[in-house]
Write a protein that holds these residues in place. Structure first.
Motif, PDB file in Angstrom:
ATOM      1  N   LEU A  82      11.602  34.295  17.340  1.00 42.89           N
ATOM      2  CA  LEU A  82      10.441  35.084  16.928  1.00 42.89           C
ATOM      3  C   LEU A  82       9.406  34.233  16.200  1.00 42.89           C
ATOM      4  O   LEU A  82       8.203  34.340  16.458  1.00 42.89           O
ATOM      5  CB  LEU A  82      10.892  36.245  16.050  1.00 42.89           C
ATOM      6  N   ARG A  83       9.859  33.383  15.306  1.00 40.77           N
ATOM      7  CA  ARG A  83       8.946  32.512  14.553  1.00 40.77           C
ATOM      8  C   ARG A  83       8.156  31.609  15.508  1.00 40.77           C
ATOM      9  O   ARG A  83       6.958  31.380  15.319  1.00 40.77           O
ATOM     10  CB  ARG A  83       9.763  31.680  13.575  1.00 40.77           C
ATOM     11  N   GLU A  84       8.816  31.102  16.535  1.00 44.40           N
ATOM     12  CA  GLU A  84       8.155  30.233  17.512  1.00 44.40           C
ATOM     13  C   GLU A  84       7.117  31.002  18.314  1.00 44.40           C
ATOM     14  O   GLU A  84       6.059  30.462  18.651  1.00 44.40           O
ATOM     15  CB  GLU A  84       9.192  29.617  18.447  1.00 44.40           C
ATOM     16  N   VAL A  85       7.411  32.263  18.625  1.00 44.45           N
ATOM     17  CA  VAL A  85       6.463  33.088  19.375  1.00 44.45           C
ATOM     18  C   VAL A  85       5.186  33.260  18.577  1.00 44.45           C
ATOM     19  O   VAL A  85       4.075  33.164  19.123  1.00 44.45           O
ATOM     20  CB  VAL A  85       7.076  34.461  19.705  1.00 44.45           C
ATOM     21  N   VAL A  86       5.307  33.502  17.277  1.00 47.05           N
ATOM     22  CA  VAL A  86       4.133  33.706  16.424  1.00 47.05           C
ATOM     23  C   VAL A  86       3.207  32.495  16.504  1.00 47.05           C
ATOM     24  O   VAL A  86       1.996  32.619  16.714  1.00 47.05           O
ATOM     25  CB  VAL A  86       4.566  33.957  14.969  1.00 47.05           C
ATOM     26  N   VAL A  87       3.775  31.311  16.361  1.00 44.72           N
ATOM     27  CA  VAL A  87       2.975  30.086  16.351  1.00 44.72           C
ATOM     28  C   VAL A  87       2.389  29.803  17.725  1.00 44.72           C
ATOM     29  O   VAL A  87       1.197  29.506  17.869  1.00 44.72           O
ATOM     30  CB  VAL A  87       3.826  28.896  15.870  1.00 44.72           C
ATOM     31  N   ALA A  88       3.232  29.903  18.757  1.00 43.37           N
ATOM     32  CA  ALA A  88       2.785  29.561  20.111  1.00 43.37           C
ATOM     33  C   ALA A  88       1.740  30.543  20.630  1.00 43.37           C
ATOM     34  O   ALA A  88       0.742  30.140  21.239  1.00 43.37           O
ATOM     35  CB  ALA A  88       3.984  29.511  21.053  1.00 43.37           C
ATOM     36  N   ALA A  89       1.964  31.834  20.415  1.00 43.43           N
ATOM     37  CA  ALA A  89       1.017  32.837  20.918  1.00 43.43           C
ATOM     38  C   ALA A  89      -0.340  32.708  20.237  1.00 43.43           C
ATOM     39  O   ALA A  89      -1.381  32.885  20.877  1.00 43.43           O
ATOM     40  CB  ALA A  89       1.585  34.241  20.724  1.00 43.43           C
ATOM     41  N   LYS A  90      -0.341  32.399  18.953  1.00 40.93           N
ATOM     42  CA  LYS A  90      -1.608  32.192  18.256  1.00 40.93           C
ATOM     43  C   LYS A  90      -2.332  30.982  18.834  1.00 40.93           C
ATOM     44  O   LYS A  90      -3.549  31.023  19.096  1.00 40.93           O
ATOM     45  CB  LYS A  90      -1.345  31.985  16.762  1.00 40.93           C
ATOM     46  N   LYS A  91      -1.605  29.899  19.051  1.00 45.67           N
ATOM     47  CA  LYS A  91      -2.198  28.683  19.614  1.00 45.67           C
ATOM     48  C   LYS A  91      -2.738  28.932  21.013  1.00 45.67           C
ATOM     49  O   LYS A  91      -3.800  28.418  21.389  1.00 45.67           O
ATOM     50  CB  LYS A  91      -1.147  27.572  19.651  1.00 45.67           C
ATOM     51  N   GLU A  94      -2.989  34.213  22.956  1.00 46.66           N
ATOM     52  CA  GLU A  94      -2.381  35.416  23.535  1.00 46.66           C
ATOM     53  C   GLU A  94      -2.323  36.495  22.454  1.00 46.66           C
ATOM     54  O   GLU A  94      -1.294  36.722  21.811  1.00 46.66           O
ATOM     55  CB  GLU A  94      -0.982  35.090  24.065  1.00 46.66           C
ATOM     56  N   ASP A  95      -3.424  37.181  22.261  1.00 54.02           N
ATOM     57  CA  ASP A  95      -3.543  38.091  21.128  1.00 54.02           C
ATOM     58  C   ASP A  95      -2.556  39.254  21.182  1.00 54.02           C
ATOM     59  O   ASP A  95      -2.024  39.671  20.146  1.00 54.02           O
ATOM     60  CB  ASP A  95      -4.971  38.640  21.046  1.00 54.02           C
ATOM     61  N   LYS A  96      -2.318  39.814  22.354  1.00 57.48           N
ATOM     62  CA  LYS A  96      -1.412  40.954  22.447  1.00 57.48           C
ATOM     63  C   LYS A  96      -0.004  40.572  22.011  1.00 57.48           C
ATOM     64  O   LYS A  96       0.662  41.313  21.272  1.00 57.48           O
ATOM     65  CB  LYS A  96      -1.397  41.508  23.872  1.00 57.48           C
ATOM     66  N   ILE A  97       0.467  39.423  22.477  1.00 58.61           N
ATOM     67  CA  ILE A  97       1.790  38.938  22.084  1.00 58.61           C
ATOM     68  C   ILE A  97       1.800  38.599  20.600  1.00 58.61           C
ATOM     69  O   ILE A  97       2.716  38.964  19.855  1.00 58.61           O
ATOM     70  CB  ILE A  97       2.192  37.703  22.908  1.00 58.61           C
ATOM     71  N   PHE A  98       0.764  37.881  20.152  1.00 64.00           N
ATOM     72  CA  PHE A  98       0.719  37.461  18.758  1.00 64.00           C
ATOM     73  C   PHE A  98       0.734  38.649  17.808  1.00 64.00           C
ATOM     74  O   PHE A  98       1.438  38.642  16.788  1.00 64.00           O
ATOM     75  CB  PHE A  98      -0.521  36.610  18.481  1.00 64.00           C
ATOM     76  N   ASN A  99      -0.038  39.674  18.101  1.00 62.83           N
ATOM     77  CA  ASN A  99      -0.119  40.812  17.193  1.00 62.83           C
ATOM     78  C   ASN A  99       1.242  41.479  17.000  1.00 62.83           C
ATOM     79  O   ASN A  99       1.624  41.822  15.874  1.00 62.83           O
ATOM     80  CB  ASN A  99      -1.130  41.828  17.715  1.00 62.83           C
TER      81      ASN A  99
END
Length: 225
Positions: A82-91, A94-99
């Motif tokens: 989950l932590r990796e998704v937050v960083v990668a999606a923001k980079k 991918e706003d829908k995933i990041f949110n």
């Protein structure tokens, strides 16, 4: 039907394949799991009521995990932590995933920071608060001021940055992870975090949570991790 040794082995092998296939299918459909609340729903009262915790954790927090599990399958994020998704999606923008991932992670952190609290800052962490905020009262006042700078929904985070403490306000699902900062304490500014208990008195909620609920000793341990 006569069951020979060979047919029995084939049946057993087929059962083993089916047994191992089931978890992988479930993981592909729902890879992100909301952790259990680390205490009872009434443990944070009276600063945060059992009703607020029940709705906040059981409805809002759960919904972020549910939505993320709808969006992630078939994407590179499905097999990440989950932590990796937050960083990668923001980079990746991918706003829908990041949110959804951001809010899911933010709330895991949010609930965890109250475990074992309240507890006072100690050691080097207490010294850092004195140095960077002129003490505990200065820190709490700075939290309130930073919260006012966040327009609408969002979060205020106490972070560690190269040994220094700072406050960062983020809108919506924002958090310090994509900025490479270490989160120590996070205050939820979304209305579902406080409105049932404090109505529009957000500043009162923030002061109560900071002084009566946060485990500041654990926050200091995160600073050193």
């Amino acid at each position: 039907m006569i069951v020979t040794r060979r047919s029995a082995l084939m049946i057993a092998a087929g059962a083993a394949v089916a047994a191992t296939a089931r978890p992988s299918i479930l993981r592909a459909a729902s890879p992100f799991e909301q952790p259990p609340l680390p205490y009872g729903e009434d443990a944070l009262a009276p600063q945060i009521s059992a009703r607020t915790v029940g709705l906040h954790y059981g409805k809002h927090h759960k919904a972020y995990f549910d939505k993320l599990n709808q969006l992630a399958p078939g994407t590179p994020y499905a097999d990440m932590e989950l932590r990796e998704v937050v960083v990668a999606a923001k980079k990746d923008g991918e706003d829908k995933i990041f949110n959804q991932a951001g809010q899911a992670w933010n709330h895991v952190f949010y609930w965890e920071q109250f475990k074992g609290g309240p507890a006072k800052p100690a050691g080097a962490f207490a010294e850092a608060i004195e140095r960077d905020f002129n003490g505990e009262k200065g820190l709490f006042d700075a939290f309130a001021k930073e919260a006012d700078n966040v327009f609408g929904t969002g979060w205020v985070w106490l972070v560690a940055d190269d040994g220094k403490l700072a406050l960062k306000g983020y809108q919506d699902a924002g958090n310090p992870l994509p900025d490479g900062l270490t989160p120590l304490v996070g205050i939820d500014l979304w209305e579902h975090a406080y409105y049932l208990d404090y109505e529009n008195r957000k500043a009162e909620h923030i002061a109560a949570v900071l002084s009566e609920r946060v485990n500041w000793q654990a926050a200091g341990e995160r600073m050193g991790s």
